[in-house]
Design a protein around this motif. Structure first.
Motif, PDB file in Angstrom:
ATOM      1  N   SER A   1       0.684  -1.170   0.035  1.00 54.74           N
ATOM      2  CA  SER A   1       0.087  -0.002  -0.162  1.00 54.74           C
ATOM      3  C   SER A   1       0.861   1.369   0.006  1.00 54.74           C
ATOM      4  CB  SER A   1      -1.022  -0.087   1.210  1.00 54.74           C
ATOM      5  OG  SER A   1      -1.895  -1.024   1.259  1.00 54.74           O
ATOM      6  N   VAL A   2       2.249   1.257   0.225  1.00 54.56           N
ATOM      7  CA  VAL A   2       2.879   2.354   0.301  1.00 54.56           C
ATOM      8  C   VAL A   2       3.012   3.055  -1.234  1.00 54.56           C
ATOM      9  CG1 VAL A   2       5.470   1.384  -0.287  1.00 54.56           C
ATOM     10  CG2 VAL A   2       5.103   3.338   1.466  1.00 54.56           C
ATOM     11  N   PHE A   3       2.612   2.108  -2.086  1.00 53.18           N
ATOM     12  CA  PHE A   3       2.669   2.743  -3.373  1.00 53.18           C
ATOM     13  C   PHE A   3       1.247   3.611  -3.796  1.00 53.18           C
ATOM     14  CE2 PHE A   3       1.751   2.394  -8.279  1.00 53.18           C
ATOM     15  CZ  PHE A   3       2.873   2.762  -8.708  1.00 53.18           C
ATOM     16  N   LYS A   4       0.327   3.365  -2.926  1.00 51.65           N
ATOM     17  CA  LYS A   4      -1.096   4.118  -3.349  1.00 51.65           C
ATOM     18  C   LYS A   4      -0.993   5.519  -3.354  1.00 51.65           C
ATOM     19  CE  LYS A   4      -3.787   0.278  -1.456  1.00 51.65           C
ATOM     20  NZ  LYS A   4      -4.789   0.109  -0.174  1.00 51.65           N
ATOM     21  N   PRO A   5       0.029   6.303  -2.807  1.00 48.75           N
ATOM     22  CA  PRO A   5       0.001   7.802  -2.852  1.00 48.75           C
ATOM     23  C   PRO A   5       0.293   8.154  -4.199  1.00 48.75           C
ATOM     24  CG  PRO A   5       1.113   7.198  -0.760  1.00 48.75           C
ATOM     25  CD  PRO A   5       0.681   5.964  -1.466  1.00 48.75           C
TER      26      PRO A   5
ATOM     27  N   LEU B   1      -2.485  -1.696  -5.642  1.00 50.77           N
ATOM     28  CA  LEU B   1      -2.375  -2.187  -4.389  1.00 50.77           C
ATOM     29  C   LEU B   1      -0.714  -2.606  -4.058  1.00 50.77           C
ATOM     30  CD1 LEU B   1      -5.319  -4.683  -4.332  1.00 50.77           C
ATOM     31  CD2 LEU B   1      -5.369  -2.434  -4.337  1.00 50.77           C
ATOM     32  N   GLY B   2       0.022  -2.181  -4.958  1.00 50.58           N
ATOM     33  CA  GLY B   2       1.409  -2.472  -4.668  1.00 50.58           C
ATOM     34  C   GLY B   2       1.942  -3.649  -5.023  1.00 50.58           C
TER      35      GLY B   2
ATOM     36  N   THR C   1       1.680   3.693   5.424  1.00 48.55           N
ATOM     37  CA  THR C   1       2.372   2.525   5.502  1.00 48.55           C
ATOM     38  C   THR C   1       2.072   1.441   4.506  1.00 48.55           C
ATOM     39  OG1 THR C   1       0.077   1.714   6.416  1.00 48.55           O
ATOM     40  CG2 THR C   1       1.826   2.611   8.062  1.00 48.55           C
ATOM     41  N   GLY C   2       2.665   0.339   4.513  1.00 52.37           N
ATOM     42  CA  GLY C   2       2.640  -0.785   3.444  1.00 52.37           C
ATOM     43  C   GLY C   2       2.897  -1.943   3.977  1.00 52.37           C
ATOM     44  N   THR C   3       1.877  -3.014   3.626  1.00 54.24           N
ATOM     45  CA  THR C   3       2.018  -4.460   4.021  1.00 54.24           C
ATOM     46  C   THR C   3       2.058  -5.376   2.844  1.00 54.24           C
ATOM     47  OG1 THR C   3       1.508  -3.660   6.182  1.00 54.24           O
ATOM     48  CG2 THR C   3       1.540  -6.002   5.803  1.00 54.24           C
TER      49      THR C   3
END
Length: 768
Positions: free
Chosen positions: A460-464, A552-553, A641-643
């Motif tokens: 999710s850190v790619f979402k921005p 969604l990364g 954040t990203g997971t």
């Protein structure tokens, strides 16, 4: 009697004739040989340029942003000194032991030369200091073959004369001391002083000077570390020579003889060589600059031998804070991870078969130097595996320091894969200068860099980047509402992590709660191409697949790329390639290269950049990164954040107005991971490291990072965008049927969950 006298006179005259004849022939031959050697007929001689600029390999020094020496790049660990830095006793000892007539000859001492020949070397060699320097600089080690050695000697004579023509006596002594190899990677007298006595050359006392001069004859034979008794005799011989030639009086000589040989030995390589994760990245930047310099000037400079001074953007304090923050969190997280041993027989791997585990371990075995050595020696695969499964004494990494244990290399590989790894990069917003780079947990054990080398799924850190594309391309704003109903695109049907669907969410809340259905709908409207295009403009060079799942990364990217991309937000739409190199100076202090920010480019408007910062402030205030509240960090903070799948990777990239810092946490192998989202999410794996780091920066009054800094608000930003989520938040509560009482319980659960993870540190303040 007369006839007899005449015969004697005749014989005497013949003897004189033949003597002078042979003498003149001998002198002529010597002159011819010298002339031939001088002209290079007997072998190649160094060029005039080589003589005037003798090869004195000096490593390049690397400094941080405050002028603190970080280390060196060198092939020879050498620090040059001037004649004035040499103690008088060191100069006198050299003259007394090696060449007492040094000040009066022109490179060759005839008296010493004849003495050496007549005594067959038993009363000392005939080489002058100038000849010894010529040997060090040009001819190299003595040849074993007698004829080759004679040839070398001739060349040394010629070069000694050439050196005497071009340099003063003081310069020759200085060059000799700077060039000599004292072993243990101690090249030159300054490094030797540090290695054997742990002091500067200018601080050496008489006895220490005598020891080092004694080593000039044979540094292996008269080494104070290995042969103290032999060294003492050699030292006393040097002292005797000094007394003999009146450099010492009798009282001082006798007093010095009684003293024992004392050294403070310390190998310099590990203390001064720049062994760090950002080393390769820095070397690449330097080499590009040196190539550019050579193209412009025609002069070739070498990183390892040209004595360059390299100034970097790294801040030694920030680097230290970053490393300590990584260790502080991961050492505790490791304890939680190791608890899985109780329930997981295949530790550290989860959810894979024994066959898959064996493949992973075999693949790792094939990459080891032990395997390569055994393979070269002709061992078969089965035999190598058998050797790998035999216990031996192995040095292990532990969070409390190294530990030697009996363990098989096979189990050692499995152990290594259980250790949690991390990468951390901190970038100054406006300049792109890298202030701290932590590529791993310990360079002595794990050399692989997790900042610029490791490509891991970003989650999710790619979402921005996706949201910025939507705002830029579709002109969405924080209050734009998107459906949260279940979404299908062909066979692709992304799920929300909380399993909740329905209603609508604003763009701001969609990012704050990292809702997958919102991201899926955005990518379906935008299509992957514009998102990939924007990502490339923001500095991402790795391949991003043209598939909706990138929303969604699903892409594998580096922490270096992602931190640089996020810095585009902090820098209000301007991308600057993160860089370490600030400037390069040559050995004389002349500027070779100064960092010029040619990589700066505007990717999107200031307004879009600020909107994204506000969205990510929501992530921190009430979204997936709200855990930051437990660390009492105030001021303007944005982040994401990203997971990734099965909790293999945890990400957090956080921003304050003048600093962007990215953190990745995971394992060497993706199949090592936590079995629960509570422990494996980015908010738990990576976020605390960022929090510890920022708390350290805020406390340091000498740094420029504090909670009074604010993100700059553009004129055309609409203030109502900050409040559009109030109604939606109320709606979310109703949808999820959360009462105020239940919400308090949830908060308490969250607090207890965090406490379990980070309460190992007694000083941690958990005030909400």
């Amino acid at each position: 009697m007369y006839k007899k006298s005449t015969k004697i006179n005749s014989f005497f005259y013949k003897l004189i004739f033949y003597f002078w004849f042979l003498f003149i022939i001998g002198i002529s031959i010597i002159i011819i040989i010298f002339y031939a050697a001088f002209k290079g007929y007997l072998g190649n001689l160094p060029s005039t340029q080589d003589i005037e600029n003798p090869a004195m390999k000096v490593g390049s020094e690397v400094y941080d942003s405050n002028g603190i020496l970080l280390g060196k790049f060198f092939s020879e660990n050498r620090t040059l000194v001037t004649y004035k830095q040499l103690p008088k006793d060191l100069v006198n000892a050299l003259l007394a032991k090696e060449d007492i007539r040094f000040k009066y000859h022109s490179g060759i001492d005839i008296k010493s030369f004849l003495r050496a020949i007549l005594s067959l070397g038993k009363k000392g060699g005939g080489s002058t200091i100038s000849q010894q320097l010529a040997k060090l600089l040009f001819t190299g080690p003595s040849a074993k073959n007698k004829f080759q050695r004679i040839h070398q000697k001739l060349l040394e004579w010629v070069m000694a004369i050439e050196l005497e023509k071009r340099y003063t006596k003081e310069e020759i002594i200085t060059m000799y001391y700077n060039k000599f190899d004292f072993l243990y990677n101690a090249k030159g007298i300054e490094t030797a002083a540090h290695t054997y006595f742990n002091k500067k050359v200018s601080e050496l006392n008489l006895g220490e000077c005598a020891i080092l001069v004694g080593m000039l004859e044979n540094p292996s034979l008269y080494n104070p570390r290995n042969y103290p008794d032999r060294t003492k005799k050699q030292r006393n011989l040097v002292l005797y020579q000094m007394k003999k030639y009146n450099f010492l009086n009798t009282h001082r000589y006798k007093k010095e003889l009684e003293k024992p040989v004392k050294i403070n030995f310390k190998i310099q390589k590990k203390d001064f060589e720049l062994l760090t994760y950002y080393g390769e990245f820095l070397k690449k930047e330097i080499q590009e600059s040196l190539d550019e310099y050579e193209e412009k000037t025609g002069k070739k400079l070498n990183l390892y031998s040209s004595g360059l001074k390299i100034y970097t953007s790294i801040d030694a304090k920030m680097q230290d804070y970053a490393e300590k923050s990584v260790k502080r969190h991961l050492s505790q997280l490791q304890i939680l991870f190791n608890r899985l041993k109780k329930t997981n027989k295949n530790f550290p791997f989860l959810n894979i078969s024994k066959q898959k585990t064996k493949q992973i371990l075999l693949s790792a075995m094939h990459r080891t130097s032990l395997y390569q050595d055994l393979k070269q020696k002709g061992f078969k695969e089965e035999e190598i595996i058998e050797i790998f499964k035999k216990p031996q004494l192995i040095k292990l990494f532990t969070w409390k320091g190294s530990k030697k244990v009996f363990m098989s290399p096979w189990n050692f590989i499995r152990y290594q894969k259980s250790i949690i790894q991390a990468g951390m990069l901190s970038v100054e917003s406006s300049t792109g200068f890298i202030k701290a780079w932590v590529g791993g947990i310990d360079f002595n054990y794990f050399q692989y860099d997790h900042v610029a080398q490791t490509q891991r799924q970003v989650g999710s850190v790619f979402k921005p980047i996706l949201y910025a594309t939507a705002i830029n391309e579709l002109h969405y704003n924080p209050c734009t509402k998107i459906s949260n109903e279940k979404f299908h695109l062909g066979k692709w049907s992304p799920r929300n992590s909380n399993g909740k669907y329905g209603g609508v969410l604003t763009l701001k809340d969609g990012l704050a709660f990292s809702v997958n259905t919102i991201s899926a709908r955005l990518i379906s409207k935008i299509t992957p191409n514009p998102v990939i295009s924007l990502a490339k403009k923001m500095g991402i060079v790795s391949i991003i697949p043209k598939h909706p799942s990138i929303a969604l990364g699903s892409a594998d990217l580096t922490l270096y790329e992602m931190t640089g991309a996020f810095n585009t937000f902090t820098n209000y739409g301007n991308y600057i390639k993160p860089s370490i190199l600030v400037k390069i100076e040559n050995e004389n202090g002349n500027l070779i290269k100064e960092h010029v920010d040619i990589s700066r480019r505007q990717v999107f408007s200031e307004e879009v950049g600020y909107i994204m910062l506000k969205l990510m402030q929501g992530v921190v205030k009430y979204g997936t990164a709200k855990r930051l509240q437990f660390y009492n960090l105030t001021g303007d903070i944005a982040g994401k954040t990203g997971t990734t799948n099965e909790n293999s990777d945890g990400w957090f990239i956080g921003m304050i107005p003048n600093l962007t810092t990215g953190v990745w946490v995971g394992w060497e192998d993706r199949f090592s991971h936590f079995d629960s989202i509570k422990l494996g999410q980015g908010a738990n794996m990576a976020l605390p490291i960022w929090a510890y780091y920022m708390k350290s920066l805020y406390k340091d009054m000498n740094l420029i990072y504090h909670d009074k800094l604010l993100f700059h608000k553009p004129k055309n930003y609409q203030s109502y965008w900050d409040h559009c989520n109030d109604e939606i938040l109320h709606h979310i509560k109703e949808e999820n049927m959360i009462s105020e009482e239940e919400e308090e319980k949830e908060k308490e659960k969250e607090k207890n969950s965090l406490k379990e993870i980070i309460d190992f540190d007694e000083n941690l303040n958990l005030k909400n």
